[in-house]
Structures are given as C-alpha cells and as structure tokens.
Design a protein around this motif. Structure first.
Motif, PDB file in Angstrom:
ATOM      1  N   SER B  15      25.867  33.206  18.216  1.00 29.98           N
ATOM      2  CA  SER B  15      26.700  34.209  17.909  1.00 29.98           C
ATOM      3  C   SER B  15      27.795  33.426  17.011  1.00 29.98           C
ATOM      4  O   SER B  15      28.313  33.917  16.133  1.00 29.98           O
ATOM      5  CB  SER B  15      27.355  34.588  19.061  1.00 29.98           C
ATOM      6  OG  SER B  15      27.937  33.749  19.846  1.00 29.98           O
ATOM      7  N   MET B  18      26.056  32.974  13.549  1.00 33.55           N
ATOM      8  CA  MET B  18      26.182  34.248  12.878  1.00 33.55           C
ATOM      9  C   MET B  18      27.459  34.492  12.266  1.00 33.55           C
ATOM     10  O   MET B  18      27.672  34.872  11.106  1.00 33.55           O
ATOM     11  CB  MET B  18      25.820  35.406  13.715  1.00 33.55           C
ATOM     12  CG  MET B  18      24.395  35.206  13.974  1.00 33.55           C
ATOM     13  SD  MET B  18      23.257  35.181  12.870  1.00 33.55           S
ATOM     14  CE  MET B  18      23.346  36.622  11.806  1.00 33.55           C
ATOM     15  N   ARG B  19      28.551  34.144  12.985  1.00 35.86           N
ATOM     16  CA  ARG B  19      29.848  34.201  12.480  1.00 35.86           C
ATOM     17  C   ARG B  19      30.201  33.249  11.335  1.00 35.86           C
ATOM     18  O   ARG B  19      30.716  33.658  10.148  1.00 35.86           O
ATOM     19  CB  ARG B  19      31.023  33.912  13.656  1.00 35.86           C
ATOM     20  CG  ARG B  19      31.093  35.036  14.465  1.00 35.86           C
ATOM     21  CD  ARG B  19      32.318  35.039  15.180  1.00 35.86           C
ATOM     22  NE  ARG B  19      32.586  33.870  16.136  1.00 35.86           N
ATOM     23  CZ  ARG B  19      32.300  33.892  17.456  1.00 35.86           C
ATOM     24  NH1 ARG B  19      31.653  35.065  17.806  1.00 35.86           N
ATOM     25  NH2 ARG B  19      32.136  32.579  17.958  1.00 35.86           N
ATOM     26  N   LEU B  21      27.845  32.336   9.191  1.00 32.29           N
ATOM     27  CA  LEU B  21      26.963  32.750   8.211  1.00 32.29           C
ATOM     28  C   LEU B  21      27.804  33.568   7.558  1.00 32.29           C
ATOM     29  O   LEU B  21      28.125  33.855   6.095  1.00 32.29           O
ATOM     30  CB  LEU B  21      25.731  33.218   8.792  1.00 32.29           C
ATOM     31  CG  LEU B  21      24.437  33.625   7.817  1.00 32.29           C
ATOM     32  CD1 LEU B  21      24.040  32.530   7.033  1.00 32.29           C
ATOM     33  CD2 LEU B  21      23.414  34.275   8.510  1.00 32.29           C
ATOM     34  N   ARG B  22      28.415  34.612   8.405  1.00 31.18           N
ATOM     35  CA  ARG B  22      29.034  35.875   7.644  1.00 31.18           C
ATOM     36  C   ARG B  22      30.287  35.278   6.798  1.00 31.18           C
ATOM     37  O   ARG B  22      30.649  35.639   5.743  1.00 31.18           O
ATOM     38  CB  ARG B  22      29.588  36.772   8.666  1.00 31.18           C
ATOM     39  CG  ARG B  22      28.399  37.762   9.146  1.00 31.18           C
ATOM     40  CD  ARG B  22      28.909  38.958  10.002  1.00 31.18           C
ATOM     41  NE  ARG B  22      29.309  38.589  11.102  1.00 31.18           N
ATOM     42  CZ  ARG B  22      29.029  38.652  12.387  1.00 31.18           C
ATOM     43  NH1 ARG B  22      27.600  38.926  12.380  1.00 31.18           N
ATOM     44  NH2 ARG B  22      29.251  38.243  13.583  1.00 31.18           N
ATOM     45  N   ALA B  23      31.259  34.271   7.312  1.00 28.09           N
ATOM     46  CA  ALA B  23      32.326  33.940   6.977  1.00 28.09           C
ATOM     47  C   ALA B  23      31.842  32.981   5.647  1.00 28.09           C
ATOM     48  O   ALA B  23      32.415  33.323   4.522  1.00 28.09           O
ATOM     49  CB  ALA B  23      32.955  32.728   7.863  1.00 28.09           C
ATOM     50  N   HIS B  24      30.528  32.250   5.624  1.00 28.21           N
ATOM     51  CA  HIS B  24      30.382  31.543   4.411  1.00 28.21           C
ATOM     52  C   HIS B  24      29.852  32.602   3.235  1.00 28.21           C
ATOM     53  O   HIS B  24      30.193  32.438   2.214  1.00 28.21           O
ATOM     54  CB  HIS B  24      29.205  30.809   4.765  1.00 28.21           C
ATOM     55  CG  HIS B  24      28.522  29.891   3.746  1.00 28.21           C
ATOM     56  ND1 HIS B  24      29.013  28.657   3.307  1.00 28.21           N
ATOM     57  CD2 HIS B  24      27.720  30.191   2.767  1.00 28.21           C
ATOM     58  CE1 HIS B  24      28.419  28.128   2.226  1.00 28.21           C
ATOM     59  NE2 HIS B  24      27.495  28.929   1.988  1.00 28.21           N
ATOM     60  N   TRP B  25      29.204  33.533   3.873  1.00 32.00           N
ATOM     61  CA  TRP B  25      28.817  34.516   2.746  1.00 32.00           C
ATOM     62  C   TRP B  25      30.081  35.336   2.069  1.00 32.00           C
ATOM     63  O   TRP B  25      30.145  35.776   0.841  1.00 32.00           O
ATOM     64  CB  TRP B  25      27.740  35.551   3.425  1.00 32.00           C
ATOM     65  CG  TRP B  25      27.409  36.807   2.487  1.00 32.00           C
ATOM     66  CD1 TRP B  25      27.644  38.154   2.506  1.00 32.00           C
ATOM     67  CD2 TRP B  25      26.778  36.751   1.329  1.00 32.00           C
ATOM     68  NE1 TRP B  25      27.110  38.835   1.569  1.00 32.00           N
ATOM     69  CE2 TRP B  25      26.507  37.837   0.646  1.00 32.00           C
ATOM     70  CE3 TRP B  25      25.945  35.714   0.477  1.00 32.00           C
ATOM     71  CZ2 TRP B  25      25.683  38.276  -0.430  1.00 32.00           C
ATOM     72  CZ3 TRP B  25      25.403  35.769  -0.436  1.00 32.00           C
ATOM     73  CH2 TRP B  25      25.156  37.161  -1.447  1.00 32.00           C
ATOM     74  N   ALA B  26      30.776  35.628   2.995  1.00 37.11           N
ATOM     75  CA  ALA B  26      31.931  36.435   2.362  1.00 37.11           C
ATOM     76  C   ALA B  26      32.792  35.328   1.355  1.00 37.11           C
ATOM     77  O   ALA B  26      33.272  35.942   0.324  1.00 37.11           O
ATOM     78  CB  ALA B  26      33.052  36.802   3.709  1.00 37.11           C
ATOM     79  N   ARG B  29      30.045  34.433  -1.627  1.00 39.17           N
ATOM     80  CA  ARG B  29      29.114  35.503  -2.103  1.00 39.17           C
ATOM     81  C   ARG B  29      29.002  35.430  -3.677  1.00 39.17           C
ATOM     82  O   ARG B  29      28.102  35.340  -4.556  1.00 39.17           O
ATOM     83  CB  ARG B  29      29.536  36.586  -1.666  1.00 39.17           C
ATOM     84  CG  ARG B  29      28.683  37.820  -1.910  1.00 39.17           C
ATOM     85  CD  ARG B  29      28.947  39.289  -1.419  1.00 39.17           C
ATOM     86  NE  ARG B  29      30.488  39.367  -1.448  1.00 39.17           N
ATOM     87  CZ  ARG B  29      31.264  40.061  -0.613  1.00 39.17           C
ATOM     88  NH1 ARG B  29      30.636  40.654   0.155  1.00 39.17           N
ATOM     89  NH2 ARG B  29      32.371  40.343  -1.060  1.00 39.17           N
ATOM     90  N   TYR B 113      20.333  27.768   3.759  1.00 38.73           N
ATOM     91  CA  TYR B 113      20.872  28.311   2.335  1.00 38.73           C
ATOM     92  C   TYR B 113      19.910  27.465   1.176  1.00 38.73           C
ATOM     93  O   TYR B 113      19.557  27.950   0.535  1.00 38.73           O
ATOM     94  CB  TYR B 113      22.305  28.200   2.146  1.00 38.73           C
ATOM     95  CG  TYR B 113      23.099  29.118   2.229  1.00 38.73           C
ATOM     96  CD1 TYR B 113      23.358  30.098   0.939  1.00 38.73           C
ATOM     97  CD2 TYR B 113      23.579  29.605   3.270  1.00 38.73           C
ATOM     98  CE1 TYR B 113      23.951  31.254   1.175  1.00 38.73           C
ATOM     99  CE2 TYR B 113      24.178  31.039   3.670  1.00 38.73           C
ATOM    100  CZ  TYR B 113      24.373  31.608   2.550  1.00 38.73           C
ATOM    101  OH  TYR B 113      25.109  32.815   2.679  1.00 38.73           O
TER     102      TYR B 113
END
Lengths: 350, 284
Positions: B15, B18-19, B21-26, B29, B113
C-alpha cells in the motif's frame, strides 16, 4: 550501514565485468565441435545432376554457402563438421530420376526432443563432386565452386602454389534460385548459369523475394564459353574475361556488370530479360519466362570514362563497370585500338 | 497516533508503494509525458530522414529494428538519469529522502519506471511511428521504382512492422534471443546511469559519462596488456550464447561463466549498486 558498500560493490562488478572478458581469451570450441567426417555416396549410375535445397539444411539461416569441389573421383563425398560418428547419418541423397537431391538426415544421439531444430550444430563443410556431374541446381543456397587440387604437399608455399592444378570440366550448368555463385580455381568449357527467381524460404510459409546476390567468376577460373541468365542478381563480376571466348549475358535491367578489362565489353553479348515481378515468386525452379528481344549493338559514344572506374552505359539502365588493375583515362585510346581487333570475337553461347 | 512499521513492512509495503507510485506520477507526470513526446518527435524525424535518404527504403523492417533498439537504449539511459534528478538540489533532495517510503520501495519504483514503464511507453510510440513510416516507405519505394525503372518488384513483406519479440526481419527468428541480450545491455547501461545520478551530487550526467569513458579506456588498456602477455585478445565472438544453443554444450565451462557474468551478473550488480548508493544517500 557502511556507506562505502556501493563503491565497493561497484568495483566488484567492474572486476567481474573484466573477468568475463578475460575468460574469453584463448577460448576455443572443444575438439568435439570441430570433429569432421567424410561420407561417400557411390550409387551414381545414370546420375547427371545434383540439387541442393535450403529446406533440407540443418538450421534456418538467411545465407547458406556451400563449397562444392570438383575432384577426379568416381563418387560423391560429403564432408561434415560437428559429427564424429557416421552412424548418426541416416541418409545423404534422395534419387529423383537422373537427379540426386541432397537430403541429409542426421540423428543426434543426445538431442533433446523438445529443442528447436534451429540449434543443430552440424554443418556441411564441403561436397566433392565427380567430373561427370555437370548440372547443379540450388534453392536458397550460395555456391562456391572450386576445382583446385594439389599434386604434392610441400612446406614451401611458393612451390606449393606451382603444384596446384585446376580441374577441367567440359561443361557445367548451374540453375540457382536466390543466393550468390562464386567460381574459382576451375577450367570450364561451357558454363551456363541461370540465376533466377526467389522462392519460399520461411518454415511458416511466408514467401519473400530473396534475390539480389552476386555471380562472381574469379581470375583463377578459366571459362571458354559463358552464358549467364540472371533475373534476380544484383551484380555479375567477371574477373578473367581474357580467357572467355564467348560471353552472353541475359540480365534484368538493374543488374550491374563488372569486367576486369576495358575492352571486354566488345565481346559482351548482352540482352535484357524482363525484371522480376511479384507473380514470379514460386517454388518451381523449372519455369522460366521468355527472353525479350535483343538490344542494338553498343556504340563508341556509350563509353563514359571516370577517374578509376570506367562505366559503360548499355541501353536500359544496366551499367557495366570495367575495373582493371591499372585503369586511367589514358587507357581509353588503347581500348579503342583494341576495339577493332576484338570486334570479330563477338558471339553467343547457345 | 501512527504505529511504528512492523518488521515485514519496514522495507516493503504494497500500500505504501502504491502511494509512492501515485505521488511520483502526480509529480512527474508532465515531465514524463514531455520526455515521451520529445523522444517520439526525434524518432519520427529520424524515420523521415531515413525515408527521404533512401527513397522509402529506410522504413524496411531491418531499419525499423535498428532504430528501435538504438532509440530505446539511448532514451532509456537519459530517462534513468532523470529519475533521481530531485537528488541534485538540496531542497528537493530533502523532500525526496523524507518521503514516507523505504529505500527499497524508492529503488523498486525506479526499476518499475526505467525497466518496464519507459520501454513500454517507448515501444507504443515507436510502433505507431514505424507503422506509419513503413506504410509511407512502401508507397514511396513503389512510386520511385515505377518512375525510375518503369516496373515494380518491391516486396511488401520487406516493410512489415517490426514488433519486438514477435515479428522480426525475415528469416531471423533467432534474433529473439539476441534482442533479449540487447535488453540486458539496456538494463546495464540504464542502471549505470541511475547509479551515477544517485552517487554524484553535481554534474552527475557529465561525471557518469566520464566514468564510463574511463572504464572503456581501462578495458582497452587491459586488452593490450593481455594481448602482450598471452598473444591472445578478448574474444568477443564468444559472447554469443544465443547463437550456439545446442552446439554450445561442447564449449568449455568458462564460456558459460563468461556469458553469465557479462550478460546477467554485471547488469544485476549495477542495479544493486544503485540500491546501496540510494541507501547510503538516505543515511546522509
């Protein structure tokens, strides 16, 4: 955690990288890989031609070159590399009337049944043909034809060259689909080469054109009468035109022709054949399209000198390159002088 | 009150990953998409040059293959060097290092990545560009042949779309294994680039390039020394594990050891070095 682990591990990695290179120093395949055996095929009654087909080869390759050596013997001998036991060779040739089809069947004793045939490692090093076989047909295999034999073996390299003799064949017909043809160290009275259309190569049935290879007759090959019909080749190189009495070339317009002498074009009888079409892709190597009408003879004005390569423009887009050893623009008057002397030598091999 | 991480989640928690991953993508991006567009534009420009230079023949399957792999390795090395770009500035480095994720998770994100997301994104853009180029190239070549030679024997199969590990140059099915080796080279070079990006605080790109060049020179020096001593040089032809297959069982054991070290151990160790370097940076 010790902060110096990363550079230390990097040094280890670097050492292993160099070790991997060091391990290849002096590396050779084991002697088992280089095992060679020679098998003979003696049932040659009535046999006039031999066919070589890449579909019967041991591995899928884009280019397979086969060395064929004419020798003074009554049988065919096949030299294999990578096979040390002749009992694993079940079959060498299939007979089809007066033609032999080279179809080796090799059983690898330790071969994994699930493994891919692409990775069989035996190969045909050379095939020795007797002199009475004067027709060779191929499908997807490049040919290196040789007729060199040595009378005696000596340590002195110069005297060894002197002792080399070239086999003489009265006639040789080559019907090749696809790959290159290289003729070396042999004397042939009449040489007919038909270098033609592509074929189906891939095991999955996908057909594609596979032409665009070269026909080369080297300076050590003495040909008296030459006829080449090439519909698939990119280039024809004739490096001993002085020995050729008659040479007739029927080529597609885009085929390049290289001659070793500037005056050789005088004796060159060239006619165009229709270029390849997609519909020409067929596995049947016996079919051939009709030749188109002959072209008008060459004119003196067709010669265009350049620095080192003399390019002669024939009607159509075929270019002829004469590349003698010492060519300069000064050679042209000499070529012109020899033009009249050589003009009577034109002819066509039939 | 936040509970302290249990031993099992100290180094990896799904978990938490995944957080991250989301932070990195945000955060990244825009820069990732921009980089993707730049690489795709360069690829398209290169294909256009190849098409123009060879009357459409530059888009044949073989050329597509070469451009694809060269592009992947080059762009992948640059992409890897940008992944930890935040470490170059003290302020952003502090934010990056204090991010609630373990060092392993940050490293795993880089693995994901650099080794998976970027090759996949590059492959998608390359497929689209190559499909377009091969269609144009075929038509161009046909038109050229008709105009110049008044005939057309152009084979459409020469312009088949190259799809890595699925469709190859005609008759070269064995290239699948060779292409796997190119992927290992990609893995090694991108890991080296990532390591340099983590290890060097300033001018990491230049310093990494210089280090690579020094290693290259040292390798040449070693080759000369070995040649002088043993009269034999490195035999690079024996790094061809994909070609020999069944035949290679006759090779001596050091053939397999050298191939294992070169193709597998070295690239994997480079990535482990990057993990350790990131850990040491975290401690700093």
């Amino acid at each position: 955690m010790n902060r110096k682990y990363a550079p230390r591990l990097f040094m280890v990695m670097l050492a292993l990288f160099w070790l991997s290179l060091l391990l290849t120093v002096g590396l050779r395949p084991s002697s088992a890989y280089n095992n060679e055996i020679t098998l003979s095929y003696k049932e040659l009654n009535g046999i006039e031609s031999v066919h070589f087909d890449n579909r019967f080869w041991n591995q899928e390759k884009s280019h397979i070159n086969l060395e064929i050596c004419y020798v003074n013997q009554p049988h065919i001998s096949v030299e294999f590399r990578g096979i040390h036991d002749e009992t694993v060779v079940n079959n060498l040739f299939d007979r089809d009337g007066n033609r032999l089809i080279f179809h080796p069947e090799i059983i690898q004793e330790n071969k994994n049944k699930d493994s891919n045939d692409d990775f069989w490692w035996w190969n045909v090093k050379k095939i020795n043909l007797p002199l009475h076989i004067q027709k060779i047909t191929t499908q997807g295999i490049g040919l290196e034809i040789d007729g060199k034999s040595q009378k005696t073996e000596t340590d002195n390299s110069e005297s060894q060259i002197e002792n080399e003799t070239h086999i003489s064949l009265p006639q040789l017909d080559i019907d090749a689909a696809g790959d290159s043809i290289d003729i070396n160290h042999i004397s042939i009275g009449k040489l007919k080469i038909r270098h033609h259309a592509p074929y189906t190569l891939c095991p999955d049935g996908v057909a594609y054109t596979y032409g665009g290879e070269e026909i080369k007759i080297r300076s050590s090959a003495g040909i008296e009468h030459l006829l080449i019909e090439s519909r698939a080749g990119k280039n024809i190189a004739l490096n001993n035109t002085a020995a050729i009495k008659n040479m007739a070339l029927y080529t597609s317009p885009e085929t390049g022709i290289e001659l070793d002498r500037i005056d050789a074009y005088q004796r060159l009888n060239w006619m165009p054949v229709p270029p390849l079409k997609q519909s020409d892709i067929r596995p049947d190597i016996k079919q051939r399209p009709p030749l188109s009408r002959p072209i008008p003879p060459l004119k003196r004005s067709d010669i265009r000198p350049s620095n080192a390569v003399q390019e002669i423009c024939l009607p159509g887009s075929t270019s002829v390159q004469a590349i003698p050893l010492n060519v300069s623009s000064a050679a042209l008057p000499a070529a012109a002088a020899s033009q009249s002397a050589a003009s009577g030598a034109q002819g066509t091999v039939r | 009150m936040q509970s302290s991480p249990t031993p099992t989640t100290r180094w990896f928690s799904f978990s938490r990953f995944m957080r991250l991953l989301r932070a990195h993508w945000a955060e990244r991006r825009r820069s990732h998409i921009l980089f993707w567009l730049v690489v795709a534009s360069v690829h398209a420009l290169l294909m256009l040059i190849l098409l123009s230079a060879r009357h459409g023949r530059g888009a044949q399957t073989e050329e597509q293959t070469i451009v694809f792999w060269c592009g992947l390795v080059t762009s992948g090395v640059v992409f890897a060097s940008l992944h930890f770009a935040a470490l170059r500035k003290p302020a952003s480095a502090l934010v990056f290092l204090t991010r609630p994720a373990s060092v392993f998770e940050k490293w795993l994100l880089a693995v994901l990545y650099v080794l998976f997301v970027w090759p996949l994104a590059y492959t998608i853009s390359a497929m689209v560009i190559n499909a377009l180029a091969s269609t144009i190239g075929y038509q161009w070549h046909v038109a050229y042949e008709n105009a110049v030679h008044q005939h057309n024997n152009v084979n459409k199969l020469d312009y088949a779309l190259f799809i890595p590990f699925i469709r190859y140059v005609k008759g070269h099915a064995r290239l699948a294994l060779w292409h796997f080796s190119i992927l290992m080279i990609y893995m090694g070079l991108s890991g080296f680039s990532l390591l340099g990006c983590i290890y060097f605080k300033k001018y990491s790109g230049i310093k990494t390039s210089v280090l690579a060049f020094v290693i290259f020179l040292l390798t040449i020096l070693l080759s000369i020394i070995i040649d002088t001593i043993t009269n034999h040089n490195f035999n690079f032809g024996f790094f061809n594990w994909w070609e020999n297959g069944y035949a290679a069982r006759w090779y001596p054991i050091r053939y397999w050891i050298s191939n294992l070290l070169f193709w597998l151990v070295t690239p994997v160790l480079v990535w482990i070095c990057a993990l350790l370097a990131l850990h040491e940076k975290d401690l700093v």
